[in-house]
Design a protein around this motif. Structure first.
Motif, PDB file in Angstrom:
ATOM      1  N   PRO A   1      45.770  16.738 -10.650  1.00 22.43           N
ATOM      2  CA  PRO A   1      44.539  17.236 -10.027  1.00 22.43           C
ATOM      3  C   PRO A   1      43.304  16.580 -10.660  1.00 22.43           C
ATOM      4  N   LYS A   2      42.247  16.350  -9.835  1.00 23.41           N
ATOM      5  CA  LYS A   2      41.041  15.636 -10.275  1.00 23.41           C
ATOM      6  C   LYS A   2      40.438  16.212 -11.544  1.00 23.41           C
ATOM      7  N   GLU A   3      40.469  17.566 -11.651  1.00 19.49           N
ATOM      8  CA  GLU A   3      39.791  18.210 -12.788  1.00 19.49           C
ATOM      9  C   GLU A   3      40.513  17.967 -14.118  1.00 19.49           C
ATOM     10  N   ILE A   4      41.717  17.431 -14.079  1.00 20.18           N
ATOM     11  CA  ILE A   4      42.418  17.151 -15.357  1.00 20.18           C
ATOM     12  C   ILE A   4      42.059  15.736 -15.809  1.00 20.18           C
TER      13      ILE A   4
ATOM     14  N   ILE B   1      42.918  12.930 -17.107  1.00 14.07           N
ATOM     15  CA  ILE B   1      43.912  11.941 -17.554  1.00 14.07           C
ATOM     16  C   ILE B   1      43.652  10.662 -16.780  1.00 14.07           C
ATOM     17  N   LYS B   2      43.565   9.533 -17.483  1.00 16.41           N
ATOM     18  CA  LYS B   2      43.320   8.262 -16.793  1.00 16.41           C
ATOM     19  C   LYS B   2      44.652   7.706 -16.277  1.00 16.41           C
ATOM     20  N   GLY B   3      44.561   6.934 -15.191  1.00 19.06           N
ATOM     21  CA  GLY B   3      45.742   6.339 -14.574  1.00 19.06           C
ATOM     22  C   GLY B   3      46.620   5.632 -15.583  1.00 19.06           C
ATOM     23  N   LYS B   4      45.998   4.893 -16.527  1.00 21.94           N
ATOM     24  CA  LYS B   4      46.800   4.104 -17.471  1.00 21.94           C
ATOM     25  C   LYS B   4      47.591   4.983 -18.449  1.00 21.94           C
ATOM     26  N   ASP B   5      47.200   6.268 -18.550  1.00 20.55           N
ATOM     27  CA  ASP B   5      47.918   7.168 -19.459  1.00 20.55           C
ATOM     28  C   ASP B   5      49.094   7.881 -18.778  1.00 20.55           C
ATOM     29  N   LEU B   6      49.202   7.658 -17.465  1.00 17.02           N
ATOM     30  CA  LEU B   6      50.292   8.328 -16.737  1.00 17.02           C
ATOM     31  C   LEU B   6      51.581   7.514 -16.866  1.00 17.02           C
ATOM     32  N   PRO B   7      52.756   8.198 -16.818  1.00 19.06           N
ATOM     33  CA  PRO B   7      54.002   7.423 -16.900  1.00 19.06           C
ATOM     34  C   PRO B   7      54.135   6.464 -15.707  1.00 19.06           C
ATOM     35  N   GLU B   8      54.655   5.282 -15.992  1.00 21.06           N
ATOM     36  CA  GLU B   8      54.841   4.262 -14.939  1.00 21.06           C
ATOM     37  C   GLU B   8      56.005   4.679 -14.037  1.00 21.06           C
ATOM     38  N   PRO B   9      55.943   4.363 -12.745  1.00 16.59           N
ATOM     39  CA  PRO B   9      57.118   4.604 -11.895  1.00 16.59           C
ATOM     40  C   PRO B   9      58.338   3.855 -12.452  1.00 16.59           C
ATOM     41  N   ARG B  10      59.518   4.468 -12.317  1.00 14.47           N
ATOM     42  CA  ARG B  10      60.724   3.835 -12.877  1.00 14.47           C
ATOM     43  C   ARG B  10      61.622   3.254 -11.791  1.00 14.47           C
ATOM     44  N   ILE B  11      61.317   3.625 -10.536  1.00 14.20           N
ATOM     45  CA  ILE B  11      62.189   3.204  -9.420  1.00 14.20           C
ATOM     46  C   ILE B  11      61.354   2.563  -8.314  1.00 14.20           C
ATOM     47  N   LYS B  12      61.891   1.492  -7.740  1.00 16.63           N
ATOM     48  CA  LYS B  12      61.294   0.943  -6.513  1.00 16.63           C
ATOM     49  C   LYS B  12      62.276   1.254  -5.378  1.00 16.63           C
ATOM     50  N   ILE B  13      61.761   1.844  -4.303  1.00 18.88           N
ATOM     51  CA  ILE B  13      62.651   2.154  -3.174  1.00 18.88           C
ATOM     52  C   ILE B  13      62.889   0.861  -2.396  1.00 18.88           C
ATOM     53  N   ILE B  14      64.155   0.536  -2.153  1.00 19.80           N
ATOM     54  CA  ILE B  14      64.492  -0.694  -1.420  1.00 19.80           C
ATOM     55  C   ILE B  14      64.740  -0.336   0.050  1.00 19.80           C
ATOM     56  N   GLY B  15      63.852  -0.766   0.894  1.00 20.63           N
ATOM     57  CA  GLY B  15      63.995  -0.545   2.340  1.00 20.63           C
ATOM     58  C   GLY B  15      63.961   0.924   2.724  1.00 20.63           C
ATOM     59  N   LYS B  16      64.252   1.134   4.008  1.00 21.82           N
ATOM     60  CA  LYS B  16      64.281   2.516   4.510  1.00 21.82           C
ATOM     61  C   LYS B  16      65.703   3.046   4.406  1.00 21.82           C
TER      62      LYS B  16
END
Ligand SMILES: C[S@@+](CC[C@H](N)C(=O)[O-])C[C@H]1O[C@@H](n2cnc3c(N)ncnc32)[C@H](O)[C@@H]1O
Length: 310
Positions: free
Chosen positions: A262-265, A267-282
């Motif tokens: 939420p905006k009021e928290i 935390i900067k984007g760079k401090d958030l955990p990185e995504p670990r998975i890329k979805i391949i196709g549909k």
């Protein structure tokens, strides 16, 4: 008599091409069954490749032995134990993980396993029939409310309360021991069966999911896959009903996007955990031709995720 039940593997080409990124790699098939997909995976691996195959059903181990392949290591157990199983084999990370969820045709077609409402047999439904409670054991003692909850949550059965009430009423007269004992109770309680479906379809699905803790196993397995895959490694999952597919879809979504903050928290984007998975196709579905050759494939949904670099 030794009956032979055939299993036709579902969406083999799509799963193997989504899974294999290196022919020298180490792969996991978490649901070996009769080894249909496992054979196709081995067919793509070099002599240096390795396949760890897991299945809960004790009869799967005999099928694995029949393959006589030195690159295949079969483990009797639940895929929710993935990390422990890999560590016992001295493996810390793998190139790909595959699961083809649910039950196999041989399990369904063997009346002694009690999975089918079309065949009379003991009301068992355990995938691992060497231990634990059968459906008959559970229905003997479970509270009416608990039965109704299982039928509603895991079967989306509209008449869950009526069926649960009828089970409790009937078991007081005589134990519900066989699949046909249960079917006859359901037939009297399910007032409007879904079109073209046996009236016991949803109740049997619900009880099978419950007795085998299918959704809990899947929820515990998915994060272990992310922890066990090498960067670039693939996770390929075939589901057969919406409850499983929703878990897989939501897991892939959560692992492929930054978490919502939420905006009021502050935390900067760079401090958030990185995504670990890329979805391949549909999501992929079986083609018409496959469905007409193998009607069991009609409800299959295949999803692929790739492990991103840590
Ligand atoms: C649809 S069949 C897989 C068929 C297999 N892909 C083949 O080609 O022969 C599903 C198999 O997974 C097993 N299974 C289901 N849930 C499991 C779990 N949590 N852990 C291990 N095996 C499981 C079942 O016993 C069954 O043999």
């Amino acid at each position: 008599m030794n009956l032979v039940y055939k299993h036709i593997p579902v969406m083999v080409t799509e799963s193997i091409s989504g899974l294999i990124t290196s022919d020298n790699g180490v792969y996991v098939d978490g649901t070996f069954g009769r080894g249909g997909h496992a054979s196709a995976i081995l067919g793509k691996l070099s002599s240096k490749g390795k396949l760890i195959a897991i299945d809960k059903d004790p009869s799967a181990s005999k099928e694995a032995t029949k393959l006589r392949d030195k690159r295949l290591f079969f483990v009797s157990g639940c895929f929710s134990q993935l990390k422990k199983i890999l560590s016992r084999h001295g493996i810390s990370s793998v190139d790909g993980i595959f699961v083809d969820l649910g039950v196999s045709s041989p399990q369904l077609e063997d009346s002694s396993r009690g999975f089918s409402f079309n065949l009379d047999g003991p009301l068992d439904m355990r995938m691992d029939n060497s231990s634990g409670e059968t459906v008959a054991d559970w229905l003997e003692k479970a509270e009416e409310k608990a039965i109704a909850k299982v039928l509603r949550s895991y079967g989306q059965e509209r008449f869950a309360k009526r069926v649960a009430k009828a089970i409790v009423f009937n078991r007081a007269k005589e134990p519900i021991k066989t699949t046909f004992d249960l079917v006859s109770i359901i037939k009297k309680s399910v007032l409007v069966p879904t079109k073209n479906k046996h009236p016991a379809t949803k109740v049997f699905q619900a009880l099978r999911i419950h007795i085998n803790k299918e959704l809990d196993s899947l929820r515990s397995f998915l994060p272990q896959c992310v922890q066990s895959l090498k960067p670039g490694g693939r996770l390929v999952v075939i589901s057969f009903h919406s409850l499983e597919d929703r878990i897989v879809k939501q897991f892939f979504k959560a692992e492929s996007e930054p978490p919502y903050v939420p905006k009021e928290i502050p935390i900067k984007g760079k401090d958030l955990p990185e995504p670990r998975i890329k979805i391949i196709g549909k999501a992929l579905f079986p083609k018409e031709m496959e469905i007409s050759n193998n009607p069991r494939s009609r409800s299959a949904v295949l999803r692929i995720g790739e492990r991103l670099a840590a």
